[in-house]
Enzyme design. Sequence first.
Site, PDB file in Angstrom:
ATOM      1  N   ARG A 136       0.763  -1.332   0.051  1.00  0.00           N
ATOM      2  CA  ARG A 136      -0.039   0.084  -0.028  1.00  0.00           C
ATOM      3  C   ARG A 136       1.034   1.298   0.012  1.00  0.00           C
ATOM      4  O   ARG A 136       0.220   2.172  -0.437  1.00  0.00           O
ATOM      5  CB  ARG A 136      -0.878  -0.026   1.357  1.00  0.00           C
ATOM      6  CG  ARG A 136      -0.408  -0.151   2.720  1.00  0.00           C
ATOM      7  CD  ARG A 136      -1.348   0.085   3.685  1.00  0.00           C
ATOM      8  NE  ARG A 136      -0.853   0.370   5.057  1.00  0.00           N
ATOM      9  CZ  ARG A 136      -0.230  -0.817   5.678  1.00  0.00           C
ATOM     10  NH1 ARG A 136      -0.365  -1.898   5.326  1.00  0.00           N
ATOM     11  NH2 ARG A 136       0.118  -0.477   6.890  1.00  0.00           N
ATOM     12  N   TYR A 145      15.075 -10.989   4.031  1.00  0.00           N
ATOM     13  CA  TYR A 145      15.897 -11.949   3.065  1.00  0.00           C
ATOM     14  C   TYR A 145      16.331 -12.964   4.247  1.00  0.00           C
ATOM     15  O   TYR A 145      15.510 -13.485   4.990  1.00  0.00           O
ATOM     16  CB  TYR A 145      17.195 -11.150   2.886  1.00  0.00           C
ATOM     17  CG  TYR A 145      17.917 -11.935   1.903  1.00  0.00           C
ATOM     18  CD1 TYR A 145      17.424 -12.185   0.453  1.00  0.00           C
ATOM     19  CD2 TYR A 145      19.230 -12.385   1.669  1.00  0.00           C
ATOM     20  CE1 TYR A 145      17.795 -12.761  -0.542  1.00  0.00           C
ATOM     21  CE2 TYR A 145      19.800 -13.161   0.545  1.00  0.00           C
ATOM     22  CZ  TYR A 145      19.321 -13.225  -0.471  1.00  0.00           C
ATOM     23  OH  TYR A 145      19.592 -13.853  -1.666  1.00  0.00           O
ATOM     24  N   ARG A 194      17.524 -23.959  -7.019  1.00  0.00           N
ATOM     25  CA  ARG A 194      18.236 -24.181  -6.053  1.00  0.00           C
ATOM     26  C   ARG A 194      18.085 -23.058  -4.752  1.00  0.00           C
ATOM     27  O   ARG A 194      19.060 -22.052  -5.092  1.00  0.00           O
ATOM     28  CB  ARG A 194      19.707 -24.516  -6.335  1.00  0.00           C
ATOM     29  CG  ARG A 194      20.505 -25.160  -5.378  1.00  0.00           C
ATOM     30  CD  ARG A 194      22.061 -24.789  -5.359  1.00  0.00           C
ATOM     31  NE  ARG A 194      22.429 -23.477  -5.552  1.00  0.00           N
ATOM     32  CZ  ARG A 194      22.343 -22.737  -4.334  1.00  0.00           C
ATOM     33  NH1 ARG A 194      22.420 -23.071  -3.181  1.00  0.00           N
ATOM     34  NH2 ARG A 194      22.926 -21.369  -4.631  1.00  0.00           N
ATOM     35  N   LYS A 215      16.151  -9.990  -2.465  1.00  0.00           N
ATOM     36  CA  LYS A 215      17.529  -9.496  -2.692  1.00  0.00           C
ATOM     37  C   LYS A 215      17.358  -7.862  -3.152  1.00  0.00           C
ATOM     38  O   LYS A 215      18.335  -7.354  -2.561  1.00  0.00           O
ATOM     39  CB  LYS A 215      18.014 -10.158  -3.911  1.00  0.00           C
ATOM     40  CG  LYS A 215      19.637  -9.933  -4.236  1.00  0.00           C
ATOM     41  CD  LYS A 215      20.474  -9.989  -2.846  1.00  0.00           C
ATOM     42  CE  LYS A 215      20.959 -11.342  -2.179  1.00  0.00           C
ATOM     43  NZ  LYS A 215      21.879 -12.124  -3.093  1.00  0.00           N
ATOM     44  N   GLU A 235      20.460 -15.663  -9.637  1.00  0.00           N
ATOM     45  CA  GLU A 235      20.556 -15.915  -8.341  1.00  0.00           C
ATOM     46  C   GLU A 235      20.059 -17.498  -8.126  1.00  0.00           C
ATOM     47  O   GLU A 235      18.861 -17.523  -8.606  1.00  0.00           O
ATOM     48  CB  GLU A 235      19.702 -14.872  -7.386  1.00  0.00           C
ATOM     49  CG  GLU A 235      19.377 -15.201  -6.002  1.00  0.00           C
ATOM     50  CD  GLU A 235      20.915 -14.605  -5.424  1.00  0.00           C
ATOM     51  OE1 GLU A 235      20.904 -14.789  -4.039  1.00  0.00           O
ATOM     52  OE2 GLU A 235      21.483 -13.578  -5.940  1.00  0.00           O
ATOM     53  N   ASP A 236      20.719 -17.982  -7.406  1.00  0.00           N
ATOM     54  CA  ASP A 236      20.239 -19.369  -6.865  1.00  0.00           C
ATOM     55  C   ASP A 236      19.747 -20.507  -7.952  1.00  0.00           C
ATOM     56  O   ASP A 236      18.684 -21.022  -8.082  1.00  0.00           O
ATOM     57  CB  ASP A 236      19.026 -19.165  -5.854  1.00  0.00           C
ATOM     58  CG  ASP A 236      19.635 -18.893  -4.343  1.00  0.00           C
ATOM     59  OD1 ASP A 236      20.721 -18.715  -4.208  1.00  0.00           O
ATOM     60  OD2 ASP A 236      18.735 -19.061  -3.504  1.00  0.00           O
ATOM     61  N   ALA A 246      30.018 -27.729  -1.612  1.00  0.00           N
ATOM     62  CA  ALA A 246      30.528 -27.877  -2.947  1.00  0.00           C
ATOM     63  C   ALA A 246      29.322 -27.715  -4.153  1.00  0.00           C
ATOM     64  O   ALA A 246      29.296 -28.069  -5.274  1.00  0.00           O
ATOM     65  CB  ALA A 246      30.956 -29.309  -3.331  1.00  0.00           C
ATOM     66  N   ALA A 277      28.240 -21.782  -4.725  1.00  0.00           N
ATOM     67  CA  ALA A 277      28.855 -20.808  -3.932  1.00  0.00           C
ATOM     68  C   ALA A 277      30.327 -21.560  -3.670  1.00  0.00           C
ATOM     69  O   ALA A 277      31.291 -20.818  -3.655  1.00  0.00           O
ATOM     70  CB  ALA A 277      28.005 -20.622  -2.698  1.00  0.00           C
TER      71      ALA A 277
END
Length: 421
Positions: free
Chosen positions: A100, A121, A174, A192, A263-264, A323, A326
């Site tokens: 709003r 986040y 992911r 983000k 991202e991801d 692993a 990142a």
Amino acid sequence: MSSDQGKCALVVEATRPTIVHRRGLDVLHDPLVNKGTAFPLTERDRLGLRGLLPPNVTTWKQQIDRFMVDIKRLEEHAKDGPSDSTALAKWRILNRLHDRNETLYYKVLIDNIEEYAQIIYTPTVGMVCQNYSGLYRRPRGMYFSSADKGEMMSMVYNWPAEQVDMIVVTDGSRILGLGDLGVQGIGIAIGKLDLYVSAAGINPRRVLPVMIDCGTNNEKLLGDPLYLGLPIRRLDGEEYVSVIDEFMEAVFARWPKVIVQFEDFQSKWAFKLLQRYRNQYRMFNDDVQGTAGVAIAGLLGAVRAQGRPISDFAKQKIVVSGAGSAGIGVLNAARKAMARLSGGTESAFENARYQFWVLDAMGLVTEARNDIDPDVAPFARKVEELGLAEGSKLTEVVKKVRPDVLIGLTAIGGLFTKEVY
């Protein structure tokens, strides 16, 4: 339309003037321009708001104080049931404010960023993504899908902003450590960008969260009648790449100077797409490059803080737990840094890989690992090196290696116990 409705008015947004092409209730229903009771009388007259708001003109500070009183009182009463945590209740309250009055929303975040960063986040955004189909109330951002093949070039013009500086895009494959969440992963892109606006000062009118829906392999979502995404198996191979290619071509055709942050994306595609686009478009992968940049800065700073020459970084023994994209990004960046500090030769780059021990969900990665990830393979240790077998646990690796640095880049909790330290 009356002559009054066709007029535009100039209002002051913080220190920047904004041209508003709406009047009356349309202004109050637009979160981008609504200032609530903070509209001064002159703007109320110009925008046809006199009589539509309480007569007392309040400051932003007074509005923020009023909201903070409400959120403290409501955070315990906004829950839908026992499964809805207090953090998620806070997210709901903030999200309703965002719907709003966007200006007040960002002012609240800016003034209380330490408290609310974890709400908009991580970690709360993980719960939001898991439940996004049920939490969805109004659209935010853009959605592209495999069903839109051939239409994306025209679709980008459905977004009203003439200028977009930053796009955060995900395919939901992911999300954090939660796996494939399909279209519900758009929550990570929204969160983000909210951080970028509130903590970095990016103009909220020039950011765009994007979801590229290429299906999902999450059985729970595929069987959920309320799921908002395409109820199909996730695309793969060239069929998947062609969707991402069309999206990239479309957004850069309309906004040539935009920066696109991936991202991801699952590790399988994170590196391939980065290599595919990095020399053609203004883009980066946050998991691969952003995390790596911060990690290398911290590692080099730690060496300097010890009073040692930076060149000593090349001698550090580093154990990395994680692993994924990142973890691999940090490994590659650290390896390159070590090689540069050791002369920058091919042999220096080759030898630098022996400074790392990598663990994933199955333990230490060695050359005996079946179906080893090609991106992890350069860091696989020889079997029984230092008495460590394939799949050795973190505690055992730390005891045998005695590393200088221990880096955690995994969603598996409880690994860094007192025994490890």
